[in-house]
Design a protein around this motif. Structure first.
Motif, PDB file in Angstrom:
ATOM      1  N   LEU A 454       0.827  -1.204   0.000  1.00 23.98           N
ATOM      2  CA  LEU A 454       0.000   0.000   0.000  1.00 23.98           C
ATOM      3  C   LEU A 454       0.862   1.255   0.000  1.00 23.98           C
ATOM      4  O   LEU A 454       0.555   2.230  -0.696  1.00 23.98           O
ATOM      5  N   PHE A 455       1.935   1.267   0.788  1.00 23.25           N
ATOM      6  CA  PHE A 455       2.817   2.440   0.790  1.00 23.25           C
ATOM      7  C   PHE A 455       3.482   2.605  -0.567  1.00 23.25           C
ATOM      8  O   PHE A 455       3.545   3.718  -1.110  1.00 23.25           O
ATOM      9  N   PHE A 456       3.975   1.520  -1.118  1.00 20.04           N
ATOM     10  CA  PHE A 456       4.630   1.601  -2.423  1.00 20.04           C
ATOM     11  C   PHE A 456       3.667   2.102  -3.486  1.00 20.04           C
ATOM     12  O   PHE A 456       4.013   2.946  -4.313  1.00 20.04           O
ATOM     13  N   ARG A 457       2.459   1.575  -3.467  1.00 21.50           N
ATOM     14  CA  ARG A 457       1.470   1.895  -4.493  1.00 21.50           C
ATOM     15  C   ARG A 457       1.081   3.363  -4.458  1.00 21.50           C
ATOM     16  O   ARG A 457       0.901   3.995  -5.501  1.00 21.50           O
ATOM     17  N   SER A 458       0.938   3.933  -3.269  1.00 25.10           N
ATOM     18  CA  SER A 458       0.467   5.308  -3.147  1.00 25.10           C
ATOM     19  C   SER A 458       1.585   6.340  -3.193  1.00 25.10           C
ATOM     20  O   SER A 458       1.445   7.390  -3.813  1.00 25.10           O
ATOM     21  N   TRP A 459       2.722   6.042  -2.535  1.00 20.82           N
ATOM     22  CA  TRP A 459       3.733   7.066  -2.297  1.00 20.82           C
ATOM     23  C   TRP A 459       4.974   6.957  -3.173  1.00 20.82           C
ATOM     24  O   TRP A 459       5.703   7.936  -3.328  1.00 20.82           O
ATOM     25  N   LEU A 460       5.250   5.782  -3.732  1.00 17.74           N
ATOM     26  CA  LEU A 460       6.522   5.593  -4.424  1.00 17.74           C
ATOM     27  C   LEU A 460       6.400   5.227  -5.898  1.00 17.74           C
ATOM     28  O   LEU A 460       7.316   5.515  -6.668  1.00 17.74           O
ATOM     29  N   MET A 461       5.326   4.591  -6.308  1.00 13.12           N
ATOM     30  CA  MET A 461       5.206   4.240  -7.725  1.00 13.12           C
ATOM     31  C   MET A 461       4.967   5.482  -8.568  1.00 13.12           C
ATOM     32  O   MET A 461       4.424   6.493  -8.092  1.00 13.12           O
ATOM     33  N   SER A 462       5.400   5.433  -9.816  1.00  8.56           N
ATOM     34  CA  SER A 462       5.183   6.559 -10.724  1.00  8.56           C
ATOM     35  C   SER A 462       3.697   6.858 -10.830  1.00  8.56           C
ATOM     36  O   SER A 462       2.869   5.951 -10.900  1.00  8.56           O
ATOM     37  N   THR A 463       3.362   8.138 -10.864  1.00 10.34           N
ATOM     38  CA  THR A 463       1.962   8.538 -10.855  1.00 10.34           C
ATOM     39  C   THR A 463       1.268   8.113 -12.147  1.00 10.34           C
ATOM     40  O   THR A 463       1.741   8.400 -13.245  1.00 10.34           O
ATOM     41  N   ASP A 464       0.152   7.403 -11.982  1.00 11.19           N
ATOM     42  CA  ASP A 464      -0.670   6.968 -13.113  1.00 11.19           C
ATOM     43  C   ASP A 464      -2.117   7.067 -12.646  1.00 11.19           C
ATOM     44  O   ASP A 464      -2.620   6.192 -11.954  1.00 11.19           O
ATOM     45  N   ARG A 465      -2.766   8.163 -12.995  1.00  9.87           N
ATOM     46  CA  ARG A 465      -4.104   8.433 -12.478  1.00  9.87           C
ATOM     47  C   ARG A 465      -5.084   7.338 -12.841  1.00  9.87           C
ATOM     48  O   ARG A 465      -5.887   6.908 -12.006  1.00  9.87           O
ATOM     49  N   GLU A 466      -5.054   6.865 -14.070  1.00  5.91           N
ATOM     50  CA  GLU A 466      -6.040   5.879 -14.504  1.00  5.91           C
ATOM     51  C   GLU A 466      -5.905   4.568 -13.738  1.00  5.91           C
ATOM     52  O   GLU A 466      -6.896   3.894 -13.480  1.00  5.91           O
ATOM     53  N   ARG A 467      -4.681   4.215 -13.365  1.00  2.00           N
ATOM     54  CA  ARG A 467      -4.464   2.967 -12.614  1.00  2.00           C
ATOM     55  C   ARG A 467      -4.444   3.202 -11.114  1.00  2.00           C
ATOM     56  O   ARG A 467      -4.290   2.262 -10.345  1.00  2.00           O
ATOM     57  N   GLY A 468      -4.612   4.457 -10.693  1.00  4.90           N
ATOM     58  CA  GLY A 468      -4.640   4.752  -9.262  1.00  4.90           C
ATOM     59  C   GLY A 468      -3.308   4.554  -8.581  1.00  4.90           C
ATOM     60  O   GLY A 468      -3.246   4.205  -7.403  1.00  4.90           O
ATOM     61  N   LEU A 469      -2.218   4.800  -9.289  1.00  5.37           N
ATOM     62  CA  LEU A 469      -0.875   4.592  -8.738  1.00  5.37           C
ATOM     63  C   LEU A 469      -0.200   5.934  -8.470  1.00  5.37           C
ATOM     64  O   LEU A 469      -0.401   6.903  -9.198  1.00  5.37           O
ATOM     65  N   GLY A 470       0.627   5.957  -7.438  1.00  8.98           N
ATOM     66  CA  GLY A 470       1.405   7.148  -7.145  1.00  8.98           C
ATOM     67  C   GLY A 470       0.562   8.361  -6.825  1.00  8.98           C
ATOM     68  O   GLY A 470       0.990   9.505  -7.030  1.00  8.98           O
ATOM     69  N   THR A 471      -0.619   8.157  -6.256  1.00  4.73           N
ATOM     70  CA  THR A 471      -1.524   9.281  -6.012  1.00  4.73           C
ATOM     71  C   THR A 471      -1.020  10.214  -4.916  1.00  4.73           C
ATOM     72  O   THR A 471      -1.468  11.354  -4.825  1.00  4.73           O
ATOM     73  N   SER A 472      -0.099   9.732  -4.075  1.00  2.00           N
ATOM     74  CA  SER A 472       0.508  10.594  -3.052  1.00  2.00           C
ATOM     75  C   SER A 472       1.998  10.812  -3.318  1.00  2.00           C
ATOM     76  O   SER A 472       2.729  11.241  -2.420  1.00  2.00           O
ATOM     77  N   GLY A 475       6.473  14.070  -4.584  1.00  2.00           N
ATOM     78  CA  GLY A 475       7.830  14.387  -4.991  1.00  2.00           C
ATOM     79  C   GLY A 475       8.127  14.034  -6.435  1.00  2.00           C
ATOM     80  O   GLY A 475       9.178  14.412  -6.973  1.00  2.00           O
ATOM     81  N   GLY A 476       7.220  13.277  -7.077  1.00  2.00           N
ATOM     82  CA  GLY A 476       7.370  12.961  -8.487  1.00  2.00           C
ATOM     83  C   GLY A 476       8.454  11.960  -8.816  1.00  2.00           C
ATOM     84  O   GLY A 476       8.882  11.849  -9.965  1.00  2.00           O
ATOM     85  N   TRP A 477       8.915  11.182  -7.816  1.00  4.19           N
ATOM     86  CA  TRP A 477       9.966  10.185  -8.080  1.00  4.19           C
ATOM     87  C   TRP A 477       9.448   9.135  -9.055  1.00  4.19           C
ATOM     88  O   TRP A 477       8.295   8.702  -8.978  1.00  4.19           O
ATOM     89  N   SER A 478      10.309   8.686  -9.945  1.00  4.57           N
ATOM     90  CA  SER A 478       9.935   7.658 -10.912  1.00  4.57           C
ATOM     91  C   SER A 478      11.160   6.816 -11.207  1.00  4.57           C
ATOM     92  O   SER A 478      12.197   7.339 -11.633  1.00  4.57           O
ATOM     93  N   ASP A 479      11.046   5.516 -10.962  1.00  2.00           N
ATOM     94  CA  ASP A 479      12.162   4.605 -11.174  1.00  2.00           C
ATOM     95  C   ASP A 479      11.638   3.342 -11.853  1.00  2.00           C
ATOM     96  O   ASP A 479      10.845   2.599 -11.267  1.00  2.00           O
ATOM     97  N   PRO A 480      12.036   3.057 -13.089  1.00  2.28           N
ATOM     98  CA  PRO A 480      11.492   1.910 -13.824  1.00  2.28           C
ATOM     99  C   PRO A 480      11.710   0.579 -13.099  1.00  2.28           C
ATOM    100  O   PRO A 480      10.818  -0.283 -13.117  1.00  2.28           O
ATOM    101  N   LYS A 481      12.882   0.386 -12.486  1.00  2.00           N
ATOM    102  CA  LYS A 481      13.134  -0.873 -11.793  1.00  2.00           C
ATOM    103  C   LYS A 481      12.178  -1.053 -10.630  1.00  2.00           C
ATOM    104  O   LYS A 481      11.598  -2.134 -10.438  1.00  2.00           O
ATOM    105  N   PHE A 482      12.004   0.009  -9.847  1.00  2.00           N
ATOM    106  CA  PHE A 482      11.071  -0.067  -8.723  1.00  2.00           C
ATOM    107  C   PHE A 482       9.654  -0.332  -9.225  1.00  2.00           C
ATOM    108  O   PHE A 482       8.934  -1.199  -8.691  1.00  2.00           O
ATOM    109  N   ASP A 483       9.225   0.418 -10.234  1.00  2.00           N
ATOM    110  CA  ASP A 483       7.868   0.256 -10.763  1.00  2.00           C
ATOM    111  C   ASP A 483       7.642  -1.165 -11.259  1.00  2.00           C
ATOM    112  O   ASP A 483       6.548  -1.732 -11.073  1.00  2.00           O
TER     113      ASP A 483
END
Length: 550
Positions: A454-472, A475-483
């Motif tokens: 839940l923390f990863f999905r909301s706070w750390l994944m790249s923001t993707d509104r349609e998939r409900g990811l990175g909504t918090s 800071g706008g962090w985006s890392d392909p390996k993490f995602d």
């Protein structure tokens, strides 16, 4: 550590005066009978709305859980339990059947059934007052919602959702009557085939739309003022002990304590940590202390260069360099903060959730304190003489938040980062953070499931509104390996395999440090000796779980 000791000494006189007053006021406590029908609770934070679909904020959850219910519920220890659904089964990785509780009525007398769930999920998708996709991000993961009969639903997700049962515990159910003549169809697109208006937050605040199936109904809601609830005597479950509940936001710890000591409040949230030793010695009061998953962290702007509050908003943003972010973490002595700032009411962080939860990395020590290495990393990144930033934080939301923010600023100053601290009330802070106004800010978050996803999905994944990811992910962090790792975990229903993927993702996040974990709060409540309360891991206060002492 002289600065911390001096800071505490300045605080002691007011604490001593408040507790001195307890000796004089103590005898007055006997005037209130244990069986009183009104329970008065002083909340540490303000609610922002009576709309259960508005904003997933702790005080809002405290209010909504009294009035509304969901298909599932999360108990005091984060375990999923039946709510308005009595049981469920999974037909495949994406398809679930929910069997709904019969004999349940809304507070207006309407019977509860499957069409109410459809209406509620549609309203979540069509709520213009919602803040940062607090709830719509969850509903957007659902591909189809079908009414099989009045008390049976088929729910199909777009991809496998291992935490679906936890997720839907956040989705409060409203009566279909609020739709008027319309008959929402979840499968007809995001508008659900409805062209007319949906209930507004104002209609919840004035009570006309605040209709749930919960143990209490809303009598009155005043932003920033007392909220009055009345027991729902038609409630399907165990009837609460209290006929009336008054929830009053008192955001400063001193006035909260004064209200308890004066007999104006029966229970208070989050007493100041410096007051706890003497409260424990006062026979007129009891304390509940619950270890929680609430992570206090620092979120850094890694997306923008320049960043508005780094180097005066001029020039390259040093927070985009992982070495700088690691340096800021290494500058913090978390164990000293636990003892000297938090008075022991916190657990220093090793990672993003407490050890032992699904996806946590086994046997990690507390994140290290190494100011010499911090200075070396800053020099290696090209900031031998440091840089300047403004650090934003709340001053009335988390335990000792203003003191903690000051301590963090002092640590960073010692390694050469010139920090200006700007603290503000939570009502101001959250609005500004939602607009991404900050470059470095202190936040808090607690999970309603015992795994890191839940923390990863909301706070750390790249923001993707349609998939409900990175909504918090402000800071706008985006890392392909993490995602990739976190995304695989989100689709993995097998828990051991999911845990391994989450551990790998956690290692990436700790190496890159876009969010710096500081500590986990302990939740504390102080209350009259004639009450009992065990506390909740999610830090909400539930009047239905507060009982007269036997």
């Amino acid at each position: 550590m002289q600065g911390f000791l001096q800071f505490r000494r300045r605080r002691m006189p007011s604490v001593a005066m408040a507790l001195f007053a307890a000796a004089a006021i103590g005898p007055a406590l006997a005037a209130r009978p244990a069986a009183a029908q009104t329970l008065r609770i002083a909340m540490a934070g303000e609610t922002t709305s009576a709309d259960p679909h508005n904003y997933a904020l702790g005080p809002n959850t405290t209010l909504s859980q009294h009035i509304f219910e969901a298909l599932t519920e999360i108990d005091a220890d984060l375990k999923v339990a039946p709510g308005l659904a009595t049981r469920w089964e999974r037909q495949d990785d994406r398809t679930w059947i929910f069997h709904l509780r019969e004999g349940v009525r809304f507070q207006n007398g309407d019977s509860f059934g499957a069409p109410d769930v459809v209406y509620s999920y549609c309203r979540i998708l069509n709520n213009p007052g919602e803040v940062v996709q607090s709830f719509s991000r969850l509903v957007r993961r659902i591909a189809r919602l079908e009414v099989l009969d009045e008390h049976t639903l088929r729910l199909t997700t777009k991809v496998p959702e291992p935490l679906l049962l936890s997720d839907i515990s956040n989705l409060s159910i409203l009566p279909r009557r609020l739709a008027g003549e319309a008959k929402p169809d979840f499968n007809a697109g995001e508008s659900c085939g409805v062209s007319g208006p949906w209930p507004t937050p104002a209609q919840f605040n004035d009570g006309t739309a605040a209709i749930g199936t919960g143990p209490y109904r809303l009598v009155s809601y005043t932003p920033g003022g007392a909220i009055i609830l009345e027991r729902n005597d038609g409630y399907w479950g165990t009837k609460p002990d209290w006929k009336t509940v008054r929830l009053t936001p008192v955001t400063a710890a001193g006035p909260r304590l004064a209200g308890l000591l004066a007999g104006d409040q029966d229970m208070i949230e989050a007493p100041a940590t410096g007051d706890l030793p003497r409260l424990r010695q006062n026979a007129d009061f009891n304390l509940a202390n619950k270890q929680t998953t609430r992570l206090i962290f620092i979120q850094l702007d890694t997306a923008r260069s320049p960043s508005p509050f780094v180097q005066g908003g001029d020039g390259p943003n040093p927070l985009q360099d992982a070495r700088v972010r690691q340096a800021l973490s290494l500058a913090i002595d978390r164990k000293a903060i636990e003892q000297r700032v938090m008075d022991g009411v916190a657990t220093p962080a090793t990672q993003f959730l407490p050890l032992g939860m699904v996806g946590t990395i086994p046997d990690l020590p507390v994140l290290p304190y190494d100011p010499a290495k911090a200075k070396a990393l800053l020099a290696e990144a090209g900031y031998k003489d440091g840089f300047s930033l403004t650090f934003h934080a709340t001053n009335n939301r988390y335990i000792n938040d203003a003191r903690l923010a000051q301590a963090l600023a002092q640590y960073w100053n010692r390694v050469g980062v010139k920090v200006e601290l700007d603290t503000m009330p939570s009502a101001v802070f959250f609005g500004r953070r939602g607009k991404r106004d900050f470059s470095a800010s202190m936040g808090g978050w607690s999970t309603d499931a015992d795994e890191t996803m839940l923390f990863f999905r909301s706070w750390l994944m790249s923001t993707d509104r349609e998939r409900g990811l990175g909504t918090s992910n402000y800071g706008g962090w985006s890392d392909p390996k993490f995602d990739d790792l976190a995304g695989q975990a989100m689709r993995t229903m097998d828990q051991p395999a999911r845990a391994e993927l989450l551990q790998q993702a956690g290692r990436v996040a700790l190496e890159q440090m876009p969010v710096i974990p500081v500590q986990f709060e302990n939740a504390v409540w102080a209350f009259r000796k004639d009450l009992t309360y065990e506390g909740r891991v999610d830090q909400t206060t539930n009047a239905a779980e507060i009982h007269p002492a036997k």
